[in-house]
Design a protein around this motif. Structure first.
Motif, mmCIF file in Angstrom:
data_model
loop_
_atom_site.group_PDB
_atom_site.id
_atom_site.type_symbol
_atom_site.label_atom_id
_atom_site.label_comp_id
_atom_site.label_asym_id
_atom_site.label_seq_id
_atom_site.Cartn_x
_atom_site.Cartn_y
_atom_site.Cartn_z
ATOM 1 N N GLY A 30 0.807 -1.220 0.000
ATOM 2 C CA GLY A 30 0.000 0.000 0.000
ATOM 3 C C GLY A 30 0.836 1.264 0.000
ATOM 4 O O GLY A 30 0.309 2.366 0.128
ATOM 5 N N SER A 125 -9.579 -4.268 -3.910
ATOM 6 C CA SER A 125 -10.270 -4.090 -2.629
ATOM 7 C C SER A 125 -11.766 -4.305 -2.846
ATOM 8 O O SER A 125 -12.235 -4.345 -3.990
ATOM 9 C CB SER A 125 -10.011 -2.688 -2.062
ATOM 10 N N HIS A 146 -6.197 -7.037 -1.588
ATOM 11 C CA HIS A 146 -5.203 -6.239 -0.870
ATOM 12 C C HIS A 146 -5.799 -5.413 0.263
ATOM 13 O O HIS A 146 -5.081 -4.986 1.164
ATOM 14 C CB HIS A 146 -4.473 -5.325 -1.863
ATOM 15 N N PHE A 147 -7.104 -5.149 0.214
ATOM 16 C CA PHE A 147 -7.738 -4.382 1.288
ATOM 17 C C PHE A 147 -9.238 -4.658 1.263
ATOM 18 O O PHE A 147 -9.827 -4.796 0.193
ATOM 19 C CB PHE A 147 -7.478 -2.869 1.113
ATOM 20 N N ARG A 149 -13.017 -3.302 2.951
ATOM 21 C CA ARG A 149 -13.720 -2.261 3.707
ATOM 22 C C ARG A 149 -15.018 -2.864 4.240
ATOM 23 O O ARG A 149 -15.841 -3.348 3.459
ATOM 24 C CB ARG A 149 -14.042 -1.069 2.810
ATOM 25 N N SER A 181 -6.765 -10.094 4.636
ATOM 26 C CA SER A 181 -5.919 -8.981 4.205
ATOM 27 C C SER A 181 -6.063 -7.854 5.222
ATOM 28 O O SER A 181 -6.854 -7.961 6.167
ATOM 29 C CB SER A 181 -6.365 -8.465 2.829
ATOM 30 N N GLN A 182 -5.356 -6.779 4.995
ATOM 31 C CA GLN A 182 -5.601 -5.581 5.796
ATOM 32 C C GLN A 182 -7.057 -5.159 5.580
ATOM 33 O O GLN A 182 -7.604 -5.353 4.488
ATOM 34 C CB GLN A 182 -4.701 -4.453 5.326
ATOM 35 N N PHE A 183 -7.653 -4.560 6.591
ATOM 36 C CA PHE A 183 -9.022 -4.099 6.396
ATOM 37 C C PHE A 183 -9.280 -2.798 7.145
ATOM 38 O O PHE A 183 -8.517 -2.401 8.033
ATOM 39 C CB PHE A 183 -10.045 -5.177 6.801
#
Ligand code: SF4
Length: 314
Positions: A30, A125, A146-147, A149, A181-183
């Motif tokens: 990111g 995402s 990758h992300f 929400r 993943s990252q969130f």
């Protein structure tokens, strides 16, 4: 502007030229680097928007009152989406965000994410209410997103009165999502939810979220826009927040907030466009009308839209 083509390199860096300079992006971490001392010739500016959101389907099994997605069964064909992704990737888009409706209800959702991650250099995402993400779906998404929400408007009774789903169930889903993943957490801010922001931020941080995206309520056919007094309360809350989450706010409401936009020279359709579930490209998801993407592809429709941008909010 050329992108790296070697797959190994593509997973690390992508280049994008534009009025702000040379933008280098790493989808795996990111990380964004902008060299604004490089003046990129106009002929080498990336033609596609920096970020594009795509509503895969209008289907959703929730009925949030603030929802702006049309309640229809429209959904985009898989092969059409993959063709657009290829076009956007080749023309400098850095990230694609899948939404809806509820994107996890799209029949080939995991396959689509896998395609986007493996066949393009786009950062992938999606925005979700989270309630369909079980361990099987998490396994199929891991490494291809990758992300994420996750929508969480308030906690406990506030959340449940809006989403009509168990808040404890959502907290369980967040544990699963954390493994993909990252969130980040999205919160629609209005008179009902503003009082819950402290607890929303606390639950989000405790669950491993990296970011809190504040979405002041937009006017739709069923709700009015956030009241001015609630916006002032939100500004005070942001000023006083000292927690670990990165705070973000949508561009339309950024004025008056302590935001930083190093890419301010790259605005409008150069920065962002939305494609709805009927295949129309729009400046934002809140615009009621757009330009249908035809055989000429997304860029051709964007060119038409650029000459025809209207403030036709619902
Ligand atoms: S979960 Fe999202 S798409 Fe579904 S009704 Fe609520 S706001 Fe609309």
């Amino acid at each position: 502007m050329k992108n790296f083509t070697n797959n190994h390199q593509a997973d690390h860096w992508k280049l994008r030229g534009g009025p702000a300079g040379l933008h280098v992006f790493n989808r795996a971490t990111g990380l964004n680097i902008l060299d604004d001392e490089i003046s990129v010739p106009v002929a080498l500016w990336s033609r596609a928007p920096r970020n594009v959101s795509i509503a895969l389907t209008n289907r959703c099994d929730l009925a949030c009152v603030h929802c702006f997605a049309p309640k229809s069964r429209d959904a985009l064909p898989f092969d059409t989406i993959t063709r657009w992704l290829c076009e956007l990737d080749a023309n400098g888009t850095l990230g694609v965000g899948f939404g809806g409706g509820e994107p996890t209800l799209y029949p080939r959702f995991a396959e689509l994410c896998q395609h986007a991650a493996r066949e393009t250099t786009l950062s992938v995402s999606f925005t979700t209410h989270g309630h369909h993400i079980d361990h099987a779906m998490a396994d199929s998404l891991h490494g291809n997103v990758h992300f994420i929400r996750v929508s969480m408007d308030g906690v406990n009774g506030t959340y449940e009165s809006i989403r009509r789903r168990s808040f404890e169930a959502l907290r369980g889903r967040l544990k699963v999502i954390q493994g993909i993943s990252q969130f980040g957490v999205n919160v629609v801010v209005n008179e009902r939810t503003i009082g819950d922001l402290d607890e929303v931020a606390e639950v989000a941080a405790d669950s491993g979220a990296a970011e809190l995206l504040l979405l002041p309520q937009e006017r739709t056919h069923t709700v009015s826009a956030i009241a001015a007094a609630t916006m002032r309360e939100l500004q005070c809350w942001v000023d006083g927040y000292g927690g670990p989450l990165k705070l973000c706010i949508n561009e339309a409401h950024a004025e008056g907030f302590p935001t930083c936009d190093p890419l301010v020279a790259e605005h409008g359709l150069r920065a962002y466009a939305h494609i709805d579930a009927t295949g129309a490209v729009k400046p934002t998801s809140y615009h009621a009308t757009g330009i249908a993407v035809g055989e000429g592809g997304v860029l051709e429709a964007l060119d038409l839209l650029a000459g025809d941008v209207t403030e036709d909010r619902p």
